[in-house]
Design a protein around this motif. Sequence first.
Motif, PDB file in Angstrom:
ATOM      1  N   ARG A   1      -9.593   5.405   4.393  1.00 36.90           N
ATOM      2  CA  ARG A   1      -9.110   6.132   5.578  1.00 36.90           C
ATOM      3  C   ARG A   1      -8.250   7.324   5.147  1.00 36.90           C
ATOM      4  N   ALA A   2      -7.348   7.097   4.203  1.00 36.69           N
ATOM      5  CA  ALA A   2      -6.479   8.173   3.730  1.00 36.69           C
ATOM      6  C   ALA A   2      -7.286   9.290   3.077  1.00 36.69           C
ATOM      7  N   LEU A   3      -8.267   8.925   2.263  1.00 29.83           N
ATOM      8  CA  LEU A   3      -9.083   9.950   1.605  1.00 29.83           C
ATOM      9  C   LEU A   3      -9.906  10.725   2.624  1.00 29.83           C
ATOM     10  N   ARG A   4     -10.409  10.036   3.639  1.00 28.22           N
ATOM     11  CA  ARG A   4     -11.169  10.706   4.693  1.00 28.22           C
ATOM     12  C   ARG A   4     -10.305  11.721   5.437  1.00 28.22           C
ATOM     13  N   CYS A   5      -8.998  11.446   5.497  1.00 28.51           N
ATOM     14  CA  CYS A   5      -8.065  12.351   6.173  1.00 28.51           C
ATOM     15  C   CYS A   5      -7.576  13.474   5.260  1.00 28.51           C
ATOM     16  N   GLY A   6      -8.099  13.548   4.051  1.00 30.36           N
ATOM     17  CA  GLY A   6      -7.637  14.564   3.114  1.00 30.36           C
ATOM     18  C   GLY A   6      -6.402  14.149   2.355  1.00 30.36           C
ATOM     19  N   GLY A   7      -6.135  12.831   2.301  1.00 27.95           N
ATOM     20  CA  GLY A   7      -4.943  12.321   1.648  1.00 27.95           C
ATOM     21  C   GLY A   7      -5.224  11.738   0.276  1.00 27.95           C
ATOM     22  N   THR A   8      -4.318  10.858  -0.157  1.00 34.91           N
ATOM     23  CA  THR A   8      -4.375  10.294  -1.502  1.00 34.91           C
ATOM     24  C   THR A   8      -4.195   8.785  -1.451  1.00 34.91           C
ATOM     25  N   SER A   9      -4.676   8.111  -2.495  1.00 34.89           N
ATOM     26  CA  SER A   9      -4.557   6.657  -2.573  1.00 34.89           C
ATOM     27  C   SER A   9      -3.143   6.208  -2.900  1.00 34.89           C
ATOM     28  N   THR A  10      -2.334   7.090  -3.449  1.00 29.52           N
ATOM     29  CA  THR A  10      -0.946   6.742  -3.754  1.00 29.52           C
ATOM     30  C   THR A  10      -0.068   7.977  -3.706  1.00 29.52           C
ATOM     31  N   GLY A  11       0.938   7.936  -2.835  1.00 30.28           N
ATOM     32  CA  GLY A  11       1.840   9.068  -2.717  1.00 30.28           C
ATOM     33  C   GLY A  11       2.998   9.008  -3.684  1.00 30.28           C
ATOM     34  N   GLU A  12       3.393   7.778  -4.110  1.00 29.21           N
ATOM     35  CA  GLU A  12       4.560   7.673  -4.984  1.00 29.21           C
ATOM     36  C   GLU A  12       4.566   6.448  -5.876  1.00 29.21           C
TER      37      GLU A  12
ATOM     38  N   ASP B   1     -13.166   8.143  -6.417  1.00 26.58           N
ATOM     39  CA  ASP B   1     -13.365   8.527  -5.017  1.00 26.58           C
ATOM     40  C   ASP B   1     -12.468   9.712  -4.655  1.00 26.58           C
ATOM     41  N   GLU B   2     -11.264   9.736  -5.218  1.00 32.04           N
ATOM     42  CA  GLU B   2     -10.306  10.786  -4.880  1.00 32.04           C
ATOM     43  C   GLU B   2     -10.536  12.071  -5.661  1.00 32.04           C
ATOM     44  N   HIS B   3     -10.830  11.950  -6.955  1.00 28.73           N
ATOM     45  CA  HIS B   3     -10.902  13.130  -7.819  1.00 28.73           C
ATOM     46  C   HIS B   3     -12.327  13.496  -8.250  1.00 28.73           C
ATOM     47  N   GLY B   4     -13.285  12.616  -7.975  1.00 27.49           N
ATOM     48  CA  GLY B   4     -14.652  12.875  -8.412  1.00 27.49           C
ATOM     49  C   GLY B   4     -14.847  12.498  -9.870  1.00 27.49           C
ATOM     50  N   ALA B   5     -16.094  12.310 -10.251  1.00 28.19           N
ATOM     51  CA  ALA B   5     -16.401  11.916 -11.634  1.00 28.19           C
ATOM     52  C   ALA B   5     -15.923  12.964 -12.625  1.00 28.19           C
ATOM     53  N   GLU B   6     -16.033  14.235 -12.245  1.00 27.93           N
ATOM     54  CA  GLU B   6     -15.629  15.302 -13.161  1.00 27.93           C
ATOM     55  C   GLU B   6     -14.114  15.301 -13.372  1.00 27.93           C
ATOM     56  N   GLY B   7     -13.373  15.063 -12.298  1.00 26.22           N
ATOM     57  CA  GLY B   7     -11.914  15.018 -12.418  1.00 26.22           C
ATOM     58  C   GLY B   7     -11.455  13.865 -13.282  1.00 26.22           C
ATOM     59  N   VAL B   8     -12.062  12.691 -13.088  1.00 24.04           N
ATOM     60  CA  VAL B   8     -11.697  11.529 -13.899  1.00 24.04           C
ATOM     61  C   VAL B   8     -12.086  11.753 -15.356  1.00 24.04           C
ATOM     62  N   ALA B   9     -13.226  12.387 -15.584  1.00 24.41           N
ATOM     63  CA  ALA B   9     -13.642  12.680 -16.958  1.00 24.41           C
ATOM     64  C   ALA B   9     -12.633  13.600 -17.649  1.00 24.41           C
ATOM     65  N   LEU B  10     -12.099  14.564 -16.908  1.00 27.57           N
ATOM     66  CA  LEU B  10     -11.098  15.465 -17.476  1.00 27.57           C
ATOM     67  C   LEU B  10      -9.814  14.695 -17.820  1.00 27.57           C
ATOM     68  N   MET B  11      -9.398  13.787 -16.927  1.00 32.45           N
ATOM     69  CA  MET B  11      -8.235  12.953 -17.222  1.00 32.45           C
ATOM     70  C   MET B  11      -8.485  12.095 -18.465  1.00 32.45           C
TER      71      MET B  11
ATOM     72  N   THR C   1       0.834  -1.192   0.000  1.00 33.10           N
ATOM     73  CA  THR C   1       0.000   0.000   0.000  1.00 33.10           C
ATOM     74  C   THR C   1       0.873   1.248   0.000  1.00 33.10           C
ATOM     75  N   ASP C   2       0.255   2.384  -0.237  1.00 35.05           N
ATOM     76  CA  ASP C   2       1.033   3.612  -0.460  1.00 35.05           C
ATOM     77  C   ASP C   2       0.199   4.833  -0.101  1.00 35.05           C
ATOM     78  N   ALA C   3      -0.290   4.897   1.128  1.00 35.21           N
ATOM     79  CA  ALA C   3      -1.140   6.012   1.530  1.00 35.21           C
ATOM     80  C   ALA C   3      -0.295   7.231   1.872  1.00 35.21           C
ATOM     81  N   CYS C   4      -0.841   8.394   1.604  1.00 33.56           N
ATOM     82  CA  CYS C   4      -0.163   9.636   1.956  1.00 33.56           C
ATOM     83  C   CYS C   4      -1.226  10.617   2.454  1.00 33.56           C
ATOM     84  N   VAL C   5      -0.993  11.192   3.621  1.00 33.62           N
ATOM     85  CA  VAL C   5      -1.977  12.082   4.233  1.00 33.62           C
ATOM     86  C   VAL C   5      -1.271  13.349   4.710  1.00 33.62           C
ATOM     87  N   PRO C   6      -2.042  14.416   4.996  1.00 31.55           N
ATOM     88  CA  PRO C   6      -1.419  15.608   5.599  1.00 31.55           C
ATOM     89  C   PRO C   6      -0.734  15.236   6.909  1.00 31.55           C
TER      90      PRO C   6
END
Length: 475
Positions: free
Chosen positions: A420-431, A444-454, A355-360
């Motif tokens: 848990r990481a996303l709930r803390c304002g973090g990301t699913s992968t830091g590196e 879940d991390e970027h929202g449907a709109e963010g993924v659509a833009l990607m 795993t590779d969680a990254c949080v504030p």
Amino acid sequence: MGVTSSPSGQGTQGSARRSPSAALLECLRKNFGERLSTNRAVLLQHGSDESAFAPKPPDAVVFVQSTQETAFVVRACAEERVPIIGFGTGSSVEGHVLAVHGGVCVDFSQMNKVLAIRPSDLTATVEAGVTRHQLSAALAGTGLFFSVDPGADASIGGMVATGASGTNTVRYGTMRENVVNLTVVTAKGDIVRTASRARKSSAGYNLTQIYCGSEGTLGLITEASIRLHPQPETAAAAVVNFPSVRAAVDSVIEAIQLGVPLARAELLDALTIRAVNAHSRTSLFERPTLFLEFVGSKAQIEAQAALMREIADVHGGGSFEWALHPEDRSRLWTPRHHAYFACLQLRAGSRSITTDACVPLSELSACIDETQADIQAHGLLAPILGHVGDGNFHCVVLIDPLDAAQYDAAEAFSRRLVARALRCGGTSTGEHGVGLHKMRYLQDEHGAEGVALMRALKHALDPDDIFNPGKVIPV
């Protein structure tokens, strides 16, 4: 089109394999001779990485030696819409190089020239296949070093593609902060330079950062100009153990908040220390442990170390074990760099779902506390280690890859950790990057709109989905 997982850790995709025709293979063989391989062992090597996913070999591997050769391969494959997968050293852990739709793997290991070192500009230009150790050897005697240190001897091109970071990130930043410009081959086979060598620019979109972290899904990176840093006047490394993971993490957080300019701050929990002792024949106390490094003048280091000792004392830290000479620091840090492989030996024949969680930083202690409780509640064998100075930590979840129950339990844990990481304002992968394994979490991390833009960006730069298809963004 999503990824589903089997007990063997194998990712499966909804669409069919897109293999090259006999005519395309003959074209490549005519131009590359023995540098085109369809040997079964070579294909298996290039369809495997350090993840728990089962191998997915490509149909052919081409060993390129120049940007122009890379462009030729892309143009040839594009005519048949055959997938193209870039390959550096295969050290990724999220299934990045698996040829889930077949195709042609472009191996950059023979593009390993350091093209220029510019001490006055603090930059170097390298071909994509140059490894971290090769670059370090080329910089010997210059008084400069390249800071991004993911542990593995990864290629520079692969490190750019995954947006890698590592032990030096807390002071020097990730790959994203250390790339000046790139040479990229596009889906049309065009050769593009993403920026000038100037230290800053306001000229147009930031193409460099679009490709950095794209994991080979938008184009093939063939050259990179990267930032170098002066070797510090003095460096000192230290190891100190703590009564708990929270105490160790809180010490680092407090040090950063007080302005201690830590060069490295690495956490290994007690289980990881046990693995390191067995693997590297060290005799560290089997308690949660920080590996620290300080740089600067002798007076600066003494001041930093004194403050760090005060902070550690408040949190129950033990005595500091110091390493001042380069060979001693190397001896101290080598077990940390080998920690991943040491952990694998805790269970013979195991594979890791890493795993590779990254949080504030403000959320890090609580997030790790909850994660430890989760590991214990579900009876998992999962050492914890990480770059706690930047809020990034890993759980090396060890499983028998053929045991469905173990695999499912590890995947369930991974899902809970990401939530848990996303709930803390973090990301699913830091590196580590998205690859195959983290695709399911992007919305879940970027929202449907963010993924659509990607997805729109992917379609604009790679309309026929030939670059590493099935990774990062479902299309």
